[in-house]
Scaffold this active site. Structure first.
Site, PDB file in Angstrom:
ATOM      1  N   GLU A 131      -2.673  -3.240 -10.315  1.00  0.00           N
ATOM      2  CA  GLU A 131      -3.493  -3.561  -9.214  1.00  0.00           C
ATOM      3  C   GLU A 131      -4.476  -2.531  -9.115  1.00  0.00           C
ATOM      4  O   GLU A 131      -4.090  -1.361  -8.854  1.00  0.00           O
ATOM      5  CB  GLU A 131      -2.822  -3.959  -7.926  1.00  0.00           C
ATOM      6  CG  GLU A 131      -3.906  -4.049  -6.768  1.00  0.00           C
ATOM      7  CD  GLU A 131      -3.255  -3.865  -5.406  1.00  0.00           C
ATOM      8  OE1 GLU A 131      -3.489  -4.369  -4.409  1.00  0.00           O
ATOM      9  OE2 GLU A 131      -2.412  -2.922  -5.259  1.00  0.00           O
ATOM     10  N   ASP A 157       7.266  -6.119  -8.073  1.00  0.00           N
ATOM     11  CA  ASP A 157       6.390  -5.185  -7.752  1.00  0.00           C
ATOM     12  C   ASP A 157       6.847  -3.925  -7.966  1.00  0.00           C
ATOM     13  O   ASP A 157       7.891  -3.305  -7.815  1.00  0.00           O
ATOM     14  CB  ASP A 157       6.227  -5.393  -6.116  1.00  0.00           C
ATOM     15  CG  ASP A 157       4.549  -5.835  -5.672  1.00  0.00           C
ATOM     16  OD1 ASP A 157       3.850  -4.782  -6.359  1.00  0.00           O
ATOM     17  OD2 ASP A 157       4.290  -6.718  -5.168  1.00  0.00           O
TER      18      ASP A 157
END
Length: 573
Positions: free
Chosen positions: A276, A110
């Site tokens: 995202e 991430d």
């Protein structure tokens, strides 16, 4: 269909290897605990890699394990190049990388660079004085003209945070406000400053040099903001406005992503990059994923996971028949042969798929496998969220004290200040709150579902006594083994990864049917997304096609039973 217990190695030299891959998201806090402290960790992940290899996935996306105060469960990072002791050490992370690579699997980390923790050294230095060399690394502004700093309405803009309340917090030492689109402990980085971008790129290169295989980029479409910071129309209830049009998909977003590609990824092979992007339009997604533009491989869009939202995500509404299929079809058709889709129904921010879009009471197995079929055989890269492969359901939260997530708790506090009915608010949190995705993975029927020998940081779902991985391994009809078949189908047939997509009208909006075609190879996917029996009208050419996958043991004519899924194959002339 091959059902090996080892992952098939994807050709690392193929520039688009990720089109054939299946990604599995690990939320480390809730995956597996190796030391009994009640919190999952990296050694716990290593101990469960046989499960993931048996499932057949190719890539592990690891949610943040960096050093953090955990105001937002690790998405508030205080050191990008260190592992939080809660999860282990850098040596543990290196061991995870080596173990995955030895199994022919990859690791994606991430990347959270829209904001840092307020305990990051960058922010500590930035807030130290008005003339700090890093002052411009974050968004600092004076109080609104004519207002005393710290008084209601003095914030530089009227924007509302994703986690309730204003997006600005006053720093009393310097007398200015700093911007945080999320929690007050998550100040936004100022990407307008090239020194910020250089520091971020250097950190990314450091991780790639360490051996990771790419990044999932958290809210990456928020990094470019309208620098004039205009107000928005206020909400009558809160007095705060939706600043999203002013800080999402800003004027320099594509410039930054292209610069990142040049500075970080150029000359490196076999990487996966996914952004995202809440609120992304199909046009923006197409620009971002067009390989000719040199930005990202794919994006996470949010349209389909907002279909059941009323006035907010905590005001859930029933979906009309066909709504989910229509939304997914829109994205399939829009990205077409140029862009690329990320295929997902759940993640660490979403409630459990089978509880949200299926029927976790009367048709638990059928709806879990039907939804998986519908999703995995579309054009795009499928993402499995931990526990989804065994059909985990929403958690059990009988009272406020059982919730843990900052978004839900802040929403509850705000709702009570506005006089909303407490039980109705709790029901909304039970349905759509993020804690549903964060209950521990259910490994077996023992105490705490085999997640930990200690006290878990969040309650284990009581249904783990029958819904668990151990109970499903030997059952050929289990949700787990059905997922294995879907993954093998993607690996074995190029049409799944590379074929065209065409929606078919079978006369019933509750039935999602589509064809995948690559040269002479064709697949037809037909899924009943309802609790009722449905009749369908298949094109005559498909009437005698070979059945290759079904979630009921014996097909029953042309009718579809509740949550029935069928996949048939045909050869075209």
């Amino acid at each position: 269909m091959t059902l090996n217990n080892t992952t098939e190695t994807i050709a690392a030299t193929a520039p688009d290897w990720w089109k054939s891959a299946v990604v599995y998201q690990v939320y480390p806090r809730s995956f597996a605990d190796s030391n009994g402290d009640g919190v999952g960790d990296i050694r716990g992940i290593i101990g469960k890699l046989n499960h993931l290899q048996r499932l057949g996935v190719d890539v592990i996306w690891l949610s943040p394990v960096y050093t953090s105060p955990h105001a937002d469960a690790g998405y508030d990072i205080s050191n990008y190049q260190a592992i939080d002791p809660l999860f282990g050490t850098l040596d543990d992370l290196d061991a995870l990388i080596a173990d995955l690579h030895g199994r022919g699997m990859k690791l994606v980390m991430d990347l959270v660079v829209n904001h840092t923790s307020d305990e990051h050294p960058w922010f500590i230095e930035s807030r130290s004085s008005l003339d700090s060399p890093k002052r411009d690394w974050y968004w600092w502004r004076d109080a609104r003209p004519g207002h005393e700093p710290g008084t209601p309405g003095a914030e530089p803009t009227n924007w509302e945070s994703f986690f309730s309340g204003p997006t600005w917090t006053l720093d009393k030492q310097t007398g200015q406000y700093y911007l945080h689109l999320f929690d007050a402990k998550q100040p936004d980085l100022n990407w307008e400053n090239p020194a910020v971008r250089d520091a971020v790129y250097a950190m990314m290169r450091w991780w790639l040099d360490r051996g990771i295989d790419g990044f999932r980029m958290d809210v990456i479409n928020l990094i470019s903001k309208n620098t004039t910071l205009p107000d928005s129309t206020p909400n009558p209830l809160t007095g705060l406005g939706d600043g999203f049009p002013h800080y999402a998909h800003g004027p320099r977003l594509h410039e930054y992503l292209q610069e990142m590609r040049r500075e970080v990824f150029a000359g490196r092979d076999a990487l996966l990059t996914v952004g995202e992007m809440p609120g992304v339009s199909v046009d923006e997604a197409l620009l971002t994923t067009d390989p000719a533009r040199g930005e990202l491989n794919m994006v996470f869009q949010f349209e389909h996971v907002g279909l059941d939202h009323g006035t907010s995500k905590f005001d859930p509404r029933s979906l009309r028949p066909g709504a989910l299929a229509d939304s997914l079809t829109k994205w399939q058709e829009a990205l077409g042969e140029t862009g690329w889709n990320s295929l997902y129904l759940s993640n660490h921010d979403q409630p459990r798929t089978v509880s949200r879009f299926g029927n976790d009471r009367d048709y638990w197995r059928e709806s879990a496998t039907a939804l998986a079929t519908m999703l995995h055989l579309q054009r795009g890269t499928p993402y499995i969220y931990q526990g989804e492969e065994i059909g985990m359901t929403n958690g059990f939260f009988p009272e406020l004290a059982t919730f843990r997530d900052v978004e839900s708790l802040n929403y509850y506090a705000q709702s009570q200040s506005l006089g909303l009915a407490a039980e109705q608010v709790l029901d909304g949190m039970r349905s759509n709150g993020r804690d549903n995705a964060r209950t521990p993975v259910q490994w077996d029927a023992t105490d705490h579902a085999g997640f930990t020998t200690g006290t878990p940081w969040i309650g284990v779902n009581p249904n783990h006594t029958w819904l668990n991985a151990e109970a499903q391994y030997a059952d050929p009809r289990s949700v787990f083994n059905y997922y294995r078949q879907l993954i093998s189908l993607r690996h074995d047939r190029d049409v799944v990864a590379h074929g065209d997509f065409a929606r078919l009208d079978v006369g019933d909006p509750a039935v999602f049917a589509y064809a995948r075609t690559l040269d002479a190879d064709q697949l037809l996917v037909v899924v009943n997304l309802s609790d009722d029996h449905r009749s369908v009208k298949l094109p005559q050419a498909w009437e005698h096609a070979a059945l290759i996958l079904a979630n009921y043991p014996e097909p029953a004519g042309l009718g579809l039973r509740p949550w029935e899924a069928r996949v048939v194959a045909a050869q075209t002339d």
